[in-house]
Write a protein that holds these residues in place. Sequence first.
Motif: not given
Length: 286
Positions: A186-195, A220-225
Amino acid sequence: MNRRQSYAALVALLLLVAVAGCSGTEAGDGPDDDADGTPAPSSSGTDRRAGGPHWQPRPGLRWQWQLDGKVDTSVGVPVYDIDGFENSARTVKELHDRGAKVICYVNAGAWEDFRADQKAFPKRLLGAPNKGWKGEKWLDIRRLDELRPIMAARFDMCREKGFDAVEPDLTEGYRNRTGFPLSGADQLAFNRMLAGLAHERGMAVGLKNDLDQIPALVGDFDFAVNEQCAEFEECEKLTPFVKNGKAVFHVEYALEPKEFCAEAQRLGLSSMRKKLGLDAWREPCH
């Protein structure tokens, strides 16, 4: 608009883009070039082409993270991370004029009762309180169909104000007591939607914490915080971002710089000490 009108509009847009491309200058010619060689975008969000090339922050960039109080624009770092709701296009432009890129902080994983769009969230999506943060409740991130338009509107706000990137917060709800039976999938799908929403709008996007899913999400993401990876001895988990040429913006709250800066610099992290309230005060590693 009918199909013929849509086609005509598309042709006009392509001609406009071609003309703009011919009249541009090469990277390095203007005063707004970033420290990593990336030209600064237009300070106006309305000029940013949806789905166009987005900024890619490189490892080692210095940064400022301020979510509380009037933003101190005089810090003199190439990257700022500030609250998207609380700051205006004027503030973003001022930072751009100083040569900085600007990241738009938004809460993606929890509802906040003090935000202007708080009524847009159906009550059925609100779960358990986010412990320690007054006015916040976890969201049922499984409901992508209902959350997508709400998050899209927030990202539209960031783009319209001229932000270069988005930092969606609370992207690891599956590891918390949210009131919903959330899974890692579920988290992977949500995070990829945001990206995807950020990239569709021509903005970069950062993965906030969620260390265990970095191997699956680094592409999928360009940087990390990250918060407190040194305190919890987890900073090595962030190396996939650095190895892929992507910045890791990192803070510690309890540790002194002498306790984490050496390791952070060895790993290529952009690190500093901050107060938990995230006001203007900072103590960087370099």
